[in-house]
Design an enzyme around this catalytic site. Structure first.
Site, mmCIF file in Angstrom:
data_model
loop_
_atom_site.group_PDB
_atom_site.id
_atom_site.type_symbol
_atom_site.label_atom_id
_atom_site.label_comp_id
_atom_site.label_asym_id
_atom_site.label_seq_id
_atom_site.Cartn_x
_atom_site.Cartn_y
_atom_site.Cartn_z
ATOM 1 N N GLY A 33 0.834 -1.207 0.000
ATOM 2 C CA GLY A 33 0.000 0.000 0.000
ATOM 3 C C GLY A 33 0.862 1.248 0.000
ATOM 4 O O GLY A 33 1.889 1.287 0.676
ATOM 5 N N VAL A 45 16.913 8.678 -0.470
ATOM 6 C CA VAL A 45 17.795 7.574 -0.871
ATOM 7 C C VAL A 45 18.682 8.020 -2.042
ATOM 8 O O VAL A 45 19.913 7.859 -2.020
ATOM 9 C CB VAL A 45 16.965 6.327 -1.272
ATOM 10 N N ARG A 94 0.878 -4.958 -5.774
ATOM 11 C CA ARG A 94 0.885 -6.241 -5.050
ATOM 12 C C ARG A 94 1.221 -7.261 -6.142
ATOM 13 O O ARG A 94 0.626 -7.231 -7.214
ATOM 14 C CB ARG A 94 -0.492 -6.529 -4.459
ATOM 15 N N ASP A 125 4.961 -5.087 6.144
ATOM 16 C CA ASP A 125 5.445 -6.415 6.543
ATOM 17 C C ASP A 125 5.500 -7.404 5.376
ATOM 18 O O ASP A 125 6.451 -8.186 5.253
ATOM 19 C CB ASP A 125 4.617 -6.957 7.711
ATOM 20 N N THR A 148 4.401 2.377 5.664
ATOM 21 C CA THR A 148 3.007 1.925 5.742
ATOM 22 C C THR A 148 2.262 2.830 6.711
ATOM 23 O O THR A 148 2.825 3.222 7.734
ATOM 24 C CB THR A 148 2.908 0.453 6.208
ATOM 25 N N ASP A 150 0.013 1.947 8.592
ATOM 26 C CA ASP A 150 -0.523 1.154 9.712
ATOM 27 C C ASP A 150 0.288 1.234 11.006
ATOM 28 O O ASP A 150 -0.217 0.884 12.069
ATOM 29 C CB ASP A 150 -0.628 -0.324 9.307
ATOM 30 N N ASP A 152 2.520 -0.723 12.107
ATOM 31 C CA ASP A 152 2.446 -2.038 12.768
ATOM 32 C C ASP A 152 3.752 -2.821 12.730
ATOM 33 O O ASP A 152 3.771 -4.019 13.019
ATOM 34 C CB ASP A 152 1.321 -2.877 12.121
ATOM 35 N N ARG A 185 -25.807 14.285 18.134
ATOM 36 C CA ARG A 185 -25.795 12.962 17.507
ATOM 37 C C ARG A 185 -24.597 12.125 17.951
ATOM 38 O O ARG A 185 -23.590 12.671 18.390
ATOM 39 C CB ARG A 185 -25.653 13.115 15.987
ATOM 40 N N ARG A 194 -6.652 -2.676 9.340
ATOM 41 C CA ARG A 194 -7.283 -3.999 9.317
ATOM 42 C C ARG A 194 -6.863 -4.832 10.520
ATOM 43 O O ARG A 194 -7.662 -5.525 11.117
ATOM 44 C CB ARG A 194 -6.927 -4.742 8.019
HETATM 45 P P1 ATP Z 1 0.775 -2.642 3.614
HETATM 46 O O1 ATP Z 1 1.126 -2.771 5.072
HETATM 47 O O2 ATP Z 1 0.566 -1.249 3.206
HETATM 48 O O3 ATP Z 1 -0.337 -3.570 3.186
HETATM 49 P P2 ATP Z 1 2.661 -4.578 2.668
HETATM 50 O O4 ATP Z 1 4.080 -4.463 2.259
HETATM 51 O O5 ATP Z 1 2.398 -5.400 3.903
HETATM 52 O O6 ATP Z 1 2.095 -3.108 2.798
HETATM 53 P P3 ATP Z 1 1.521 -6.683 1.023
HETATM 54 O O7 ATP Z 1 0.498 -6.628 -0.048
HETATM 55 O O8 ATP Z 1 1.270 -7.568 2.181
HETATM 56 O O9 ATP Z 1 1.791 -5.169 1.466
HETATM 57 O O10 ATP Z 1 2.927 -7.148 0.388
HETATM 58 C C1 ATP Z 1 3.443 -6.498 -0.780
HETATM 59 C C2 ATP Z 1 4.018 -7.520 -1.711
HETATM 60 O O11 ATP Z 1 5.104 -8.217 -1.060
HETATM 61 C C3 ATP Z 1 3.076 -8.629 -2.141
HETATM 62 O O12 ATP Z 1 2.231 -8.243 -3.197
HETATM 63 C C4 ATP Z 1 4.046 -9.727 -2.568
HETATM 64 O O13 ATP Z 1 4.528 -9.491 -3.859
HETATM 65 C C5 ATP Z 1 5.187 -9.538 -1.569
HETATM 66 N N1 ATP Z 1 5.022 -10.516 -0.487
HETATM 67 C C6 ATP Z 1 4.167 -10.473 0.561
HETATM 68 N N2 ATP Z 1 4.278 -11.561 1.342
HETATM 69 C C7 ATP Z 1 5.243 -12.338 0.771
HETATM 70 C C8 ATP Z 1 5.830 -13.608 1.090
HETATM 71 N N3 ATP Z 1 5.447 -14.303 2.158
HETATM 72 N N4 ATP Z 1 6.789 -14.066 0.263
HETATM 73 C C9 ATP Z 1 7.186 -13.381 -0.818
HETATM 74 N N5 ATP Z 1 6.669 -12.194 -1.170
HETATM 75 C C10 ATP Z 1 5.722 -11.666 -0.404
#
Ligand code: ATP
Length: 345
Positions: A33, A45, A94, A125, A148, A150, A152, A185, A194
């Site tokens: 996200g 960077v 994603r 994560d 992120t 979140d 988290d 109200r 989530r």
């Molecule tokens: P947000 O917290 O905003 O949702 P995020 O990094 O947790 O961000 P995800 O959609 O969970 O978002 O992960 C981003 C991408 O990382 C996924 O679309 C996938 O390509 C990769 N990814 C997630 N989990 C795994 C995993 N266990 N192994 C390999 N790649 C992964």
């Protein structure tokens, strides 16, 4: 290739590259996200690396783009004028393909073809799980930056985008309070989160809400009804209930429906803030965090670190093993929930 050990459990110092060779070419991508401050992080960077004679390549559309070789050189000038913009100039995605060994193998080939020696991943994560696997399977050094809304991830007091998202939610809560007070109200306001109640809790405390519902604490609807009733009984002119989207009682509409059943005289409305919380210019705090962490991520790669996340704890820059960052959830502290309850009287 840079050394592939996970580094010390947590440290704020630096160490020398194992083979003493100067890293010349790194890449950066944004994944998962989007979060306000990602652009400021990319800029940090690129410019930090440029200042140290290291070339940076931008990977477009996260891991999906990496698999397809969507990689281009980013000069210090190419990141002009993005600092204040929400979203990410590199795009995010994603990627289902990246979850597979074959997908990651294709990504490693692209990094090798472009002679990339280290990769900075800005994401949450899930993105870090992917980065961890990429490093273990491909020998490419990876450094994570917590990006992120979140908040988290363990290893940083705050993640990039969280402060801005809370401020956006807060502005909406302030506006809703005006109308709630005029009509006596109850308002049920749903914010993002989530699995994490950070945005809900911080916007509820800062916005003077009456109640907050977060995934970290089970919700008792009867008790909530009682407390809303009490709030009006003690003379409150309005009642604001902030609901994290992942609360166990359901979203704000469901909570309002269930609460309303026992409070027939209660006039109530529901507002879901949704994606407005992701957009907009990053706050000062997120911009400063992006600047510090972007610079720290480049330092980590140059020091020969691998599979670490750079973060800020008590205003100090720290590096945490990536696996610890993605596997240990940074929950809302119970004392903040208690504080919220004490002040909402
Ligand atoms: P947000 O917290 O905003 O949702 P995020 O990094 O947790 O961000 P995800 O959609 O969970 O978002 O992960 C981003 C991408 O990382 C996924 O679309 C996938 O390509 C990769 N990814 C997630 N989990 C795994 C995993 N266990 N192994 C390999 N790649 C992964």
């Amino acid at each position: 290739m840079i050394g592939d050990d996970a580094g010390p459990a947590r440290h704020s110092g630096t160490r020398t590259s194992e083979d003493g060779r100067h890293v010349q070419r790194i890449a950066v991508l944004t994944s998962g996200g989007d979060a306000p401050g990602m652009n400021a992080a990319i800029r940090a960077v690129v410019r930090s690396a440029d200042a140290r004679g290291v070339e940076v390549y931008g990977v477009h559309r996260g891991y999906e783009g990496l698999i397809d070789g969507r990689v281009s050189f980013l000069s210090a000038r190419s990141v002009s004028g993005i600092l204040h913009l929400g979203g990410t100039m590199l795009g995010s995605a994603r990627s289902e393909r990246f979850r597979t060994v074959e997908g990651r193998r294709a990504a490693i080939k692209q990094l090798q073809a472009n002679q990339i020696e280290g990769l900075i991943v800005i994401g949450g994560d899930g993105s870090f799980r992917g980065a961890d696997a990429l490093s273990r399977e491909g020998g490419i050094a990876v450094v994570g930056m917590p990006g992120t809304i979140d908040n988290d991830l363990s290893g940083s007091d705050y993640t990039l985008g969280f402060d801005t998202a809370v401020n956006t939610a807060l502005e909406a809560i302030d506006r809703i309070r005006d109308t709630a007070a005029s009509h006596q109200r109850a308002f049920f306001i749903e914010v993002m989160g989530r699995a994490s109640g950070w945005i809900a809790l911080c916007s509820a405390i800062a916005g003077g809400a009456t109640e907050v519902l977060v995934p970290e604490r089970p919700t008792d609807i009867d008790e909530l009804q009682h407390r809303i009733h009490q709030a009006f009984a003690i003379g409150k002119q309005y009642c604001l209930v902030v609901v994290a989207e992942g609360d166990d009682a359901g979203g704000a509409f469901e909570v309002a429906r269930r609460c309303g059943e026992g409070l027939s005289t209660l006039s109530h409305r529901v507002t879901t803030l949704g994606h407005v919380q992701r957009g907009g210019p990053p706050s000062m705090r997120d911009r400063i965090l992006a600047a510090r962490l972007g610079d720290a991520a480049v330092s980590a790669l140059l020091d020969g670190d691998d599979r670490v996340m750079v973060g800020e704890i008590h205003l100090e820059l720290v590096r945490t093993p990536l696996e610890e960052a993605w596997s240990t959830v940074h929950h809302t502290p119970p004392e903040l929930l208690d504080l919220m309850d004490r002040l909402a009287r």
